[in-house]
Design a protein around this motif. Sequence first.
Motif, PDB file in Angstrom:
ATOM      1  N   GLU A 101       0.847  -1.190   0.000  1.00 35.21           N
ATOM      2  CA  GLU A 101       0.000   0.000   0.000  1.00 35.21           C
ATOM      3  C   GLU A 101       0.884   1.242   0.000  1.00 35.21           C
ATOM      4  O   GLU A 101       2.103   1.165   0.231  1.00 35.21           O
ATOM      5  CB  GLU A 101      -0.916   0.013   1.220  1.00 35.21           C
ATOM      6  N   VAL A 102       0.264   2.374  -0.259  1.00 35.38           N
ATOM      7  CA  VAL A 102       0.975   3.647  -0.248  1.00 35.38           C
ATOM      8  C   VAL A 102       1.328   3.997   1.196  1.00 35.38           C
ATOM      9  O   VAL A 102       0.481   3.859   2.092  1.00 35.38           O
ATOM     10  CB  VAL A 102       0.111   4.761  -0.876  1.00 35.38           C
ATOM     11  N   PRO A 103       2.552   4.426   1.474  1.00 32.68           N
ATOM     12  CA  PRO A 103       2.892   4.834   2.847  1.00 32.68           C
ATOM     13  C   PRO A 103       1.925   5.897   3.350  1.00 32.68           C
ATOM     14  O   PRO A 103       1.636   6.866   2.656  1.00 32.68           O
ATOM     15  CB  PRO A 103       4.324   5.380   2.709  1.00 32.68           C
ATOM     16  N   PRO A 104       1.415   5.741   4.571  1.00 29.87           N
ATOM     17  CA  PRO A 104       0.395   6.683   5.063  1.00 29.87           C
ATOM     18  C   PRO A 104       0.935   8.071   5.351  1.00 29.87           C
ATOM     19  O   PRO A 104       0.176   9.044   5.282  1.00 29.87           O
ATOM     20  CB  PRO A 104      -0.107   6.006   6.344  1.00 29.87           C
ATOM     21  N   LEU A 105       2.227   8.197   5.677  1.00 28.06           N
ATOM     22  CA  LEU A 105       2.818   9.495   5.980  1.00 28.06           C
ATOM     23  C   LEU A 105       3.919   9.785   4.974  1.00 28.06           C
ATOM     24  O   LEU A 105       4.874   9.022   4.833  1.00 28.06           O
ATOM     25  CB  LEU A 105       3.384   9.507   7.408  1.00 28.06           C
ATOM     26  N   LEU A 106       3.757  10.904   4.272  1.00 27.80           N
ATOM     27  CA  LEU A 106       4.725  11.321   3.267  1.00 27.80           C
ATOM     28  C   LEU A 106       5.029  12.800   3.463  1.00 27.80           C
ATOM     29  O   LEU A 106       4.186  13.556   3.949  1.00 27.80           O
ATOM     30  CB  LEU A 106       4.178  11.083   1.850  1.00 27.80           C
ATOM     31  N   PRO A 107       6.213  13.255   3.090  1.00 27.74           N
ATOM     32  CA  PRO A 107       6.534  14.684   3.224  1.00 27.74           C
ATOM     33  C   PRO A 107       5.561  15.537   2.414  1.00 27.74           C
ATOM     34  O   PRO A 107       5.309  15.270   1.245  1.00 27.74           O
ATOM     35  CB  PRO A 107       7.966  14.779   2.683  1.00 27.74           C
ATOM     36  N   THR A 108       5.026  16.563   3.049  1.00 26.90           N
ATOM     37  CA  THR A 108       4.059  17.420   2.353  1.00 26.90           C
ATOM     38  C   THR A 108       4.696  18.248   1.255  1.00 26.90           C
ATOM     39  O   THR A 108       3.982  18.793   0.407  1.00 26.90           O
ATOM     40  CB  THR A 108       3.376  18.358   3.360  1.00 26.90           C
ATOM     41  N   ASN A 109       6.020  18.362   1.251  1.00 18.65           N
ATOM     42  CA  ASN A 109       6.691  19.121   0.199  1.00 18.65           C
ATOM     43  C   ASN A 109       7.127  18.229  -0.955  1.00 18.65           C
ATOM     44  O   ASN A 109       7.895  18.658  -1.823  1.00 18.65           O
ATOM     45  CB  ASN A 109       7.915  19.853   0.765  1.00 18.65           C
ATOM     46  N   ALA A 110       6.631  16.977  -1.005  1.00 20.47           N
ATOM     47  CA  ALA A 110       7.018  16.054  -2.071  1.00 20.47           C
ATOM     48  C   ALA A 110       6.490  16.542  -3.408  1.00 20.47           C
ATOM     49  O   ALA A 110       5.301  16.837  -3.552  1.00 20.47           O
ATOM     50  CB  ALA A 110       6.503  14.654  -1.762  1.00 20.47           C
ATOM     51  N   SER A 111       7.357  16.608  -4.392  1.00 18.32           N
ATOM     52  CA  SER A 111       6.961  16.980  -5.756  1.00 18.32           C
ATOM     53  C   SER A 111       6.977  15.790  -6.704  1.00 18.32           C
ATOM     54  O   SER A 111       6.323  15.816  -7.742  1.00 18.32           O
ATOM     55  CB  SER A 111       7.892  18.070  -6.295  1.00 18.32           C
ATOM     56  N   THR A 112       7.703  14.730  -6.362  1.00 18.85           N
ATOM     57  CA  THR A 112       7.761  13.508  -7.159  1.00 18.85           C
ATOM     58  C   THR A 112       7.705  12.311  -6.226  1.00 18.85           C
ATOM     59  O   THR A 112       8.440  12.258  -5.243  1.00 18.85           O
ATOM     60  CB  THR A 112       9.045  13.445  -8.001  1.00 18.85           C
ATOM     61  N   LEU A 113       6.827  11.372  -6.535  1.00 21.05           N
ATOM     62  CA  LEU A 113       6.675  10.174  -5.712  1.00 21.05           C
ATOM     63  C   LEU A 113       6.844   8.953  -6.599  1.00 21.05           C
ATOM     64  O   LEU A 113       6.069   8.725  -7.533  1.00 21.05           O
ATOM     65  CB  LEU A 113       5.302  10.164  -5.042  1.00 21.05           C
ATOM     66  N   TRP A 114       7.876   8.156  -6.302  1.00 14.57           N
ATOM     67  CA  TRP A 114       8.195   6.945  -7.061  1.00 14.57           C
ATOM     68  C   TRP A 114       7.714   5.733  -6.271  1.00 14.57           C
ATOM     69  O   TRP A 114       8.196   5.470  -5.178  1.00 14.57           O
ATOM     70  CB  TRP A 114       9.691   6.835  -7.315  1.00 14.57           C
ATOM     71  N   LEU A 115       6.757   4.993  -6.817  1.00 14.31           N
ATOM     72  CA  LEU A 115       6.214   3.811  -6.146  1.00 14.31           C
ATOM     73  C   LEU A 115       6.247   2.582  -7.048  1.00 14.31           C
ATOM     74  O   LEU A 115       5.518   1.608  -6.820  1.00 14.31           O
ATOM     75  CB  LEU A 115       4.779   4.072  -5.699  1.00 14.31           C
ATOM     76  N   GLY A 116       7.084   2.591  -8.064  1.00 15.44           N
ATOM     77  CA  GLY A 116       7.142   1.483  -9.007  1.00 15.44           C
ATOM     78  C   GLY A 116       7.784   0.240  -8.430  1.00 15.44           C
ATOM     79  O   GLY A 116       8.478   0.277  -7.411  1.00 15.44           O
ATOM     80  N   TYR A 117       7.508  -0.902  -9.086  1.00 17.75           N
ATOM     81  CA  TYR A 117       8.116  -2.185  -8.740  1.00 17.75           C
ATOM     82  C   TYR A 117       7.811  -2.584  -7.288  1.00 17.75           C
ATOM     83  O   TYR A 117       8.695  -2.986  -6.541  1.00 17.75           O
ATOM     84  CB  TYR A 117       9.623  -2.141  -8.970  1.00 17.75           C
ATOM     85  N   ASN A 118       6.522  -2.467  -6.915  1.00 20.78           N
ATOM     86  CA  ASN A 118       6.067  -2.907  -5.608  1.00 20.78           C
ATOM     87  C   ASN A 118       4.946  -3.926  -5.786  1.00 20.78           C
ATOM     88  O   ASN A 118       4.770  -4.491  -6.876  1.00 20.78           O
ATOM     89  CB  ASN A 118       5.618  -1.711  -4.764  1.00 20.78           C
ATOM     90  N   LEU A 119       4.171  -4.162  -4.744  1.00 18.70           N
ATOM     91  CA  LEU A 119       3.113  -5.179  -4.755  1.00 18.70           C
ATOM     92  C   LEU A 119       1.744  -4.566  -4.492  1.00 18.70           C
ATOM     93  O   LEU A 119       0.856  -5.235  -3.971  1.00 18.70           O
ATOM     94  CB  LEU A 119       3.414  -6.255  -3.702  1.00 18.70           C
ATOM     95  N   ILE A 120       1.562  -3.312  -4.859  1.00 12.82           N
ATOM     96  CA  ILE A 120       0.299  -2.610  -4.606  1.00 12.82           C
ATOM     97  C   ILE A 120      -0.758  -3.120  -5.579  1.00 12.82           C
ATOM     98  O   ILE A 120      -0.580  -3.045  -6.799  1.00 12.82           O
ATOM     99  CB  ILE A 120       0.484  -1.092  -4.741  1.00 12.82           C
ATOM    100  N   ALA A 121      -1.860  -3.649  -5.046  1.00 11.54           N
ATOM    101  CA  ALA A 121      -2.924  -4.218  -5.885  1.00 11.54           C
ATOM    102  C   ALA A 121      -4.160  -3.336  -5.955  1.00 11.54           C
ATOM    103  O   ALA A 121      -4.899  -3.392  -6.947  1.00 11.54           O
ATOM    104  CB  ALA A 121      -3.315  -5.607  -5.368  1.00 11.54           C
TER     105      ALA A 121
END
Length: 320
Positions: free
Chosen positions: A98-118
């Motif tokens: 799943e997507v991490p529940p807490l992420l930096p609010t100043n994030a401009s790019t989020l890389w979530l490739g090559y995981n097991l998110i269904a």
Amino acid sequence: MQLPGAGHIQLLTAPKGARQGRVAGQGEGCWASCLGATLMPGTGEPSPHGWVTMGRWRGPSILLAVLLLLRPLPAPACPHTCHCWAGDVDCRQRALHEVPPLLPTNASTLWLGYNLIAVLGARAFPSLPVLLRLSLPHNRLEKIHRQALLGLRELQELDLSDNYLSVLNPETFLPLTSLSMLNLGYNRLEELEAGVLHALPQLQAIFLNGNPWMCSCSILPLWHWLGHNREKVPERSSLQCVFPESLNTYPITAFGNDSFQQCQKVPLSAQHYAAFLLIGPFSFLASIFCCTLIGFIVVIYQHLRKEPQTWRRPLSSGGH
């Protein structure tokens, strides 16, 4: 008091008895000498130069306090499974479900490739007001909730390639009013509703190759959209149908109006077929009832016609 040449500085002075006690070193005194101020002989008060020195000492402290009050609140810490730097959050190849529940609010790019998110459930992402690029390729995505992308109004690039998506809800993309690039390549899409594309007013490029497109009447909305937006499909020449096999050698954009001529007719809906199924047996039963009723009426009528003749015959024979 006001000192010449030192600007307007307003300072509080202690009572004279307190000043003398502190000058003499009694108790916890030295309120002026400890600050490096020069005392005037006899009175025990700081000299004009001493007042200026004390004012300079307090100035940086006040400035520091103001800066501490005005500093922005710290952004949430980077997830321990990710690597963050300069607005980029890299969570690739972390076996995430799943997507991490807490992420930096100043994030401009989020890389979530090559995981097991269904699955991307409702509000799958925390508030990311400045997120511009979201990359989710090579996961196991099968379903995206219609409210999964809420809060990503500034998103400009979305990569959903190399997943298992077969159906997309147009409502899912409504929050992405700034999206300019969408990659849906190499999924399991057989058709694409026109509402998905119409929900993206700023779309400049879309990648659709590698899907098992089915060239039936269900692909007509996509064919219409491609005819008016060829420049937005960089790989349109490789956008081919898998079924039927007789059409898999031509790109979808090469089909003419005659290819979908049979689709222009208004098809019967499920309600129409249901009506036919109900009307058929009902009309059959109604016809049997009507025939039975008519036959019964005829029999009664004929029987009533014979009865008067039967009554007359005995009367005629009695007269002779």
